[in-house]
Enzyme design. Structure first.
Site, PDB file in Angstrom:
ATOM      1  CD  GLU A 234     -47.782  75.259 112.485  1.00  0.00           C
ATOM      2  OE1 GLU A 234     -47.199  74.150 112.314  1.00  0.00           O
ATOM      3  OE2 GLU A 234     -47.236  76.345 112.327  1.00  0.00           O
ATOM      4  CB  CYS A 268     -44.149  73.283 110.376  1.00  0.00           C
ATOM      5  SG  CYS A 268     -45.068  74.794 110.050  1.00  0.00           S
TER       6      CYS A 268
END
Length: 465
Positions: A234, A268
């Site tokens: 990720e 993010c």
């Protein structure tokens, strides 16, 4: 022969830039010994009844809630998160423990397959010891998002956390100890990044999960691939939100500001590029400036503060350079964009307009409280701009026509997650992850717990043939 020197992990308070507590780390050999102990513990843990695992996981959730004040303050001390956001993060972790305690047995139940003759099924069995390489920005949530499903699946886990949150890393290990998990089922390694490769390549480790930068993802993927070990990545994101001409502008601006400012913009999945159809751009900018102005910088230890410091002065300076470079290339600051004259890693809520290709605010991930407004001619142009990015983590559509938004979110946007009229966020119920340079694999939900299992085919014929 000289003994290997232990590394030291020094905490710095982002609000003041003053040194805090220091922690002795592990040598490379100690790290391998810990990983091998976790692998040895796997043999017993994999055979522990899932109901017993669930009972322990619920106790972990209870331990988190009981120590919420302690853990929120620890996050503030180490990476500058506001106490309010810290408390919310601890509760989210506890909820994730409860989620998998309740649902793991169902997610991992054998699935019969109709073969029209012999009996067949798909079973889900643990792989072994999973190494997690985790970032500082959500120092508890990132770990529990990984750990709860991984441990409930019957794996053991080893954590290599970011070097600026050593206290958080040790506290998480302590939560599992307090809950009654066997000693080596979850362990923390305090090692520098240079020592990670040896751990990945050791036979004790079955697979790797990393949340971090694209560069870190490339390195870990190469190392895991070289050892023929699975990894889930990720990575970064430059989430685009489309603001269409039929959007309710005040509501869209509130969603946009919330999306941009989560965790001080250090996320993010924070909204970073706001792609606005030309006819509503000026109105949206005015509303967005008003919404962003509500995130005033303040003491992260005060409950009313909505924007604390960045995680470090170095990180703040990188954000400011991206802003300065964008301004030099023709962007314009509508609010913010200046470094305050005081100690610490402070940066104000900032809105840039006239953002175009070739500017860092357009092309790069800006990991801080900086919103980039990009004008689009129409819906098709907005979709094109959104997809013209190496990243593909989250995305959003802000529109008054829900069916239109659902169509664009489902069919058009190149991202692992697309939300309509809300900001993108992680949730235990929903798969979390991206495409393109934002990584691969999924966390959360049934998809997350099945990433680190052996998806095993079993066929039973009534007699040997």
């Amino acid at each position: 022969m000289d003994m290997p020197q232990k590394p030291t992990f020094q905490v710095t308070d982002p609000a003041t830039a003053k040194p805090g507590r220091s922690y002795p780390g592990h040598t490379g050999e100690e790290a391998l010994e810990i990983a091998r102990a976790a692998r040895a513990a796997f043999e017993g843990w994999r055979r522990t009844d899932i109901a017993e695992r669930a009972a322990l996981m619920r106790k972990a959730g209870a331990a988190l809630r009981a120590r919420s004040d302690e853990f929120a303050a620890l996050m503030t001390d180490e990476m500058g998160k506001t106490l309010t956001e810290g408390h919310a993060e601890v509760e989210k972790c506890a909820g994730n423990c409860d989620f998998y305690a309740e649902r793991a047995a169902g997610f991992l139940a054998d699935q019969p397959v109709d073969m029209g003759g012999p009996r067949a099924k798909v079973s889900f069995r643990p792989l072994g010891t999973i190494l997690a390489v985790m970032p500082w920005n959500f120092p508890f949530w990132q770990v529990f998002r990984f750990a709860a499903p991984t441990l409930m699946a019957g794996n053991t886990a080893v954590l290599k956390h970011a070097s600026n949150v050593p206290g958080c890393a040790l506290a998480i290990e302590d939560v599992f100890r307090q809950a009654g998990f066997p000693e080596d089922v979850f362990r923390t390694l305090l090692i520098p990044s240079r020592d990670v490769r040896a751990v990945i390549e050791d036979d004790a480790i079955a697979a790797v999960s990393l949340t971090g930068s694209v560069d870190a993802g490339r390195q870990v993927a190469a190392q895991a691939g070289g050892a023929l070990k699975k990894c889930v990545l990720e990575l970064g994101g430059s989430d685009a939100y489309l603001v269409l001409e039929d959007a309710h502008i005040p509501a869209a601006a509130e969603v946009a500001a919330t999306a941009r400012m989560v965790n001080g913009g250090q996320s993010c999945i924070a909204g970073k590029r706001f792609i606005v159809v030309a006819e509503v751009r000026e109105a949206f900018e005015q509303a967005l400036v008003g919404a962003m102005a509500g995130f005033a910088m303040g003491d992260p230890r005060q409950a009313e503060t909505k924007l604390g410091p960045m995680q470090s002065v170095e990180a703040r300076d990188h954000i400011h350079k991206q802003v300065e470079d964008s301004l030099a290339k023709g962007a314009r600051a509508l609010i913010g964009g200046e470094v305050p004259d005081k100690p610490g890693a402070w940066y104000p809520a900032t809105v840039l307009t006239n953002v175009r290709p070739g500017m860092p605010a357009h092309d790069e991930e800006v990991f801080g409280p900086v919103a980039a407004v990009i004008e689009a001619k129409d819906e098709a142009d907005a979709i094109r701009i959104a997809n013209d990015s190496p990243f593909g983590l989250g995305s959003g559509v802000l529109t008054g026509d829900v069916e239109r938004g659902e169509r664009i979110a489902t069919e058009e946007l190149e991202a692992g997650m697309s939300f309509v009229n809300q900001n993108v966020r992680s949730d235990s119920h929903l798969p979390f992850g991206g495409v393109k340079h934002s990584g691969y694999g999924r966390e959360c939900s049934a998809f997350g717990i099945r990433e680190f299992v052996n998806i095993k085919t079993v066929l039973i014929h009534p007699e040997a043939r």
